[in-house]
Design an enzyme around this catalytic site. Sequence first.
Site, PDB file in Angstrom:
ATOM      1  N   ARG A 217      -1.309  -4.498  -6.196  1.00 27.60           N
ATOM      2  CA  ARG A 217      -0.906  -5.922  -6.453  1.00 27.60           C
ATOM      3  C   ARG A 217       0.287  -6.307  -7.172  1.00 27.60           C
ATOM      4  O   ARG A 217       0.280  -6.221  -8.472  1.00 27.60           O
ATOM      5  CB  ARG A 217      -2.296  -6.706  -6.736  1.00 27.60           C
ATOM      6  CG  ARG A 217      -2.561  -8.157  -6.352  1.00 27.60           C
ATOM      7  CD  ARG A 217      -3.803  -8.734  -7.015  1.00 27.60           C
ATOM      8  NE  ARG A 217      -4.982  -8.229  -6.278  1.00 27.60           N
ATOM      9  CZ  ARG A 217      -6.187  -7.765  -6.934  1.00 27.60           C
ATOM     10  NH1 ARG A 217      -6.101  -7.742  -7.863  1.00 27.60           N
ATOM     11  NH2 ARG A 217      -7.016  -7.452  -5.918  1.00 27.60           N
TER      12      ARG A 217
ATOM     13  N   GLU B  95      -1.438  -0.410   8.032  1.00 27.58           N
ATOM     14  CA  GLU B  95      -2.358  -1.508   8.784  1.00 27.58           C
ATOM     15  C   GLU B  95      -1.645  -2.130   9.678  1.00 27.58           C
ATOM     16  O   GLU B  95      -0.422  -2.260  10.105  1.00 27.58           O
ATOM     17  CB  GLU B  95      -3.125  -2.447   7.817  1.00 27.58           C
ATOM     18  CG  GLU B  95      -1.806  -3.177   7.015  1.00 27.58           C
ATOM     19  CD  GLU B  95      -2.697  -3.779   5.748  1.00 27.58           C
ATOM     20  OE1 GLU B  95      -3.354  -2.970   4.874  1.00 27.58           O
ATOM     21  OE2 GLU B  95      -2.429  -5.198   5.594  1.00 27.58           O
TER      22      GLU B  95
ATOM     23  N   HIS C 156       3.588  -7.503   1.509  1.00 26.45           N
ATOM     24  CA  HIS C 156       2.984  -8.379   2.545  1.00 26.45           C
ATOM     25  C   HIS C 156       1.945  -9.303   1.833  1.00 26.45           C
ATOM     26  O   HIS C 156       1.528  -9.263   0.850  1.00 26.45           O
ATOM     27  CB  HIS C 156       2.378  -7.659   3.523  1.00 26.45           C
ATOM     28  CG  HIS C 156       1.007  -6.573   3.178  1.00 26.45           C
ATOM     29  ND1 HIS C 156       1.483  -5.529   2.892  1.00 26.45           N
ATOM     30  CD2 HIS C 156      -0.129  -6.879   3.228  1.00 26.45           C
ATOM     31  CE1 HIS C 156       0.249  -4.900   2.679  1.00 26.45           C
ATOM     32  NE2 HIS C 156      -0.794  -5.740   2.905  1.00 26.45           N
TER      33      HIS C 156
ATOM     34  N   HIS D 202       0.803  -1.168  -0.092  1.00 25.88           N
ATOM     35  CA  HIS D 202      -0.026   0.167  -0.008  1.00 25.88           C
ATOM     36  C   HIS D 202       0.744   1.205   0.080  1.00 25.88           C
ATOM     37  O   HIS D 202       1.924   1.327   0.534  1.00 25.88           O
ATOM     38  CB  HIS D 202      -1.005   0.131   1.474  1.00 25.88           C
ATOM     39  CG  HIS D 202      -1.578  -1.167   1.382  1.00 25.88           C
ATOM     40  ND1 HIS D 202      -2.569  -1.697   0.358  1.00 25.88           N
ATOM     41  CD2 HIS D 202      -1.554  -2.228   2.320  1.00 25.88           C
ATOM     42  CE1 HIS D 202      -3.141  -2.885   0.842  1.00 25.88           C
ATOM     43  NE2 HIS D 202      -2.656  -3.192   2.093  1.00 25.88           N
TER      44      HIS D 202
HETATM   45 ZN    ZN Z   1      -2.774  -5.035   2.950  1.00 25.32          ZN
END
Ligand code: ZN
Length: 318
Positions: free
Chosen positions: A200, A123, A180, A107
């Site tokens: 992605r 996150e 991740h 991200h």
């Molecule tokens: Zn994520």
Amino acid sequence: MADVDDKPGSGELIFLEPVFLTKVWGGTRLRDLYGYVLPVDEKVGECLAISARPEGDCIVKRGRFAGMRLSALWTERRDLFGGLQTDTFPLQVKILDAHEDLSVQVHPDEGYAARHNGGGKNECWYVLRAGDAGRVVIGHEAESAREFAGLAREGRWGELLRSVEMREGDSFFIPAGTVHAILAGSLIYEVQQSSDTTYRLFDYDRLDGGAKRQLHVEEALDVVVAPSRPVAVSPVVTVLEGATRTLLTRNDFFTFSRWDVDRAATVPVDAPFLLVSAMEGSGTVNGAEVAAGDHFIVPSGVRELDVTGPLTLMVTGP
Ligand code: ZN
């Protein structure tokens, strides 16, 4: 802190109806573990537990705001949230049921996101179930962005990605720029900035409805931090009378804790509002019945929570 709202019932907890999303990697445990009513034949990957995003804008279940969406509550009743000033509700809480591996992703931070029509996303994960492999991909082995790009373009994921051990009860902070992947078998409680900007990098060449999901390799290579920063989270435990409060992370975006209440405890509220999920047990919170799988907001003006357990609560404040 905002002024206390003295209107009758102003301290009422705001229970929300989660929204469920089908995912190519999803499973059935959200129904099995928490009793959510879900379609039997669908792979449900995400429970948007507390969310005001367009893809899942939770509705208030009962009480004086029954039927309102969280986004509307944020816009019209900012007093409930201590008058915080962001345009949109800043946080999102999810449960992820990974029946298969999630894509390898990253991200952006606020700066990059702002230049590319997205939102920054930091996150934090709390591991509800670890899965058989007991591992998760966080970070990478490349020494530089250039080395990362070279290995990624050649698809040498085994050499590039760093997998770390993961056990039930562990937590991981994933700052923007950290590559991740949540792996098969994991059940993860996730707190994040309210953004769906995900780049992605690799999706195992799998098909979703006959087609591969879109990759965003160039954007991902732009934002991956190299070399990887360490991600260790060191929980800080505070023992209260009747409860244990474990601070999992405090960062610029949110503060995230786990509260374990054995029988009864009074826990002070030290944030303008709280997002709370019951993840184990059953009991009451300020007189309202609460069981595993329930999610609610503690509005501004509530100074403490009287909890009877046994209850494990995941608690997030801005
Ligand atoms: Zn994520």
